[in-house]
Design an enzyme around this catalytic site. Structure first.
Site, short mmCIF file in Angstrom:
data_model
loop_
_atom_site.label_atom_id
_atom_site.label_comp_id
_atom_site.label_asym_id
_atom_site.label_seq_id
_atom_site.Cartn_x
_atom_site.Cartn_y
_atom_site.Cartn_z
N HIS A 1 -11.29 -0.84 6.57
CA HIS A 1 -10.03 -0.67 6.50
C HIS A 1 -9.38 -0.63 7.84
CE1 HIS A 1 -6.38 -0.54 3.34
NE2 HIS A 1 -6.52 -1.02 4.55
N HIS B 1 -4.65 0.34 11.20
CA HIS B 1 -5.77 -0.55 11.23
C HIS B 1 -6.64 -0.09 12.30
CE1 HIS B 1 -3.43 -2.68 7.42
NE2 HIS B 1 -4.78 -1.80 7.16
N HIS C 1 -0.44 5.12 7.76
CA HIS C 1 -1.13 4.20 7.68
C HIS C 1 -1.63 2.95 8.98
CE1 HIS C 1 -3.78 1.71 6.12
NE2 HIS C 1 -3.71 0.43 5.39
N GLU D 1 0.57 -1.16 0.48
CA GLU D 1 0.01 0.29 -0.28
C GLU D 1 0.95 1.06 0.28
OE1 GLU D 1 -4.42 -0.25 2.20
OE2 GLU D 1 -2.72 -1.17 3.23
MN MN Z 1 -4.09 -1.42 5.19
#
Ligand code: MN
Length: 236
Positions: A167, A99, A97, A78
């Site tokens: 997500h 989760h 980033h 990603e």
């Molecule tokens: Mn992810």
């Protein structure tokens, strides 16, 4: 080819570990930093659990999220999240980033994540939510292509964070310490908001309080960072 600022590398290693220490990330998730000496480049670890990241694991990428040095090891799928946000937001120096589980209820419902306390004022009048189906309805929830990354960057707009349906979240800042602090506070705020929503109507920060928090942003952010960095670097 040049060598990065040693402080960028030290802080990015610390950021990886701090985010795990505070429960924002576990085995997955990643954090990147723009190279201020070369703003078209950023630094990100090779694909690995963030708590294990050391200086040797950090790699340089261009804004198309291609590694600058060929024959790179396995990379995070990603990466486009980072490259496309750095491209769209020249003010951003760090992208987290994760989760982060506490945020998922706000990703998958119409209940807005809103600031509960003064230091969460950056959340403003409700965090935006990116829905990957608006870009690509293939069923894959991951943001791997440049087009998906651009879609996420558009949803982020000028905000400090953007939730991702089904997500997680991206959180950005004008420095590594600002993005890390915002990521940690977003998690705490989500937990507080979920508790408060069970009790009844919630009194969030007012317009004036949000504006006040924006004016004070950047004030005294170093105290938490200095402590958190010391705590994690002692463990290496
Ligand atoms: Mn992810």
């Amino acid at each position: 080819m040049h060598s990065p600022d040693p402080m960028l590398i030290e802080d990015l290693v610390a950021a990886n570990r701090i985010l795990v220490d505070h429960g924002v990330m576990q085995a997955y998730g990643h954090v990147s930093a723009r190279d201020l000496k070369n703003p078209e480049r950023y630094w990100l670890a090779r694909a690995m659990p963030p708590v294990l990241v050391t200086a040797d694991d950090l790699l340089e990428f261009d804004l198309d999220s291609r590694p600058v040095r060929p024959a790179a090891p396995k990379l995070y799928a990603e990466r486009a999240i980072h490259g496309e946000i750095f491209r769209a937001r020249p003010d951003v120096v760090c992208v987290v980033h994760s989760h982060c589980e506490s945020l998922i209820p706000f990703c998958n419902t119409d209940v807005k994540l809103r600031p509960m306390v003064g230091n969460a004022g950056f959340i403003g009048h409700g965090a935006p939510v990116f829905d990957i189906r608006d870009i690509d309805d293939s069923g894959d929830m991951n943001v791997c292509t440049a087009e998906q990354g651009r879609g996420l960057a558009r949803s982020l707009g000028a905000h400090p964070l953007c939730l991702m349906r089904g997500h997680g979240v991206v959180v950005v800042g004008a420095s590594i310490r600002e993005a890390v602090r915002r990521a940690v506070i977003s998690d705490a705020n989500a937990r507080l908001q979920l508790q408060a929503l069970r009790l009844g109507p919630v009194k969030y920060l007012t317009e004036v309080e949000i504006a006040y928090a924006a004016k004070r942003s950047g004030h005294d952010t170093d105290r938490g960072w200095d402590l958190w960095k010391k705590q994690v670097l002692e463990k290496i």
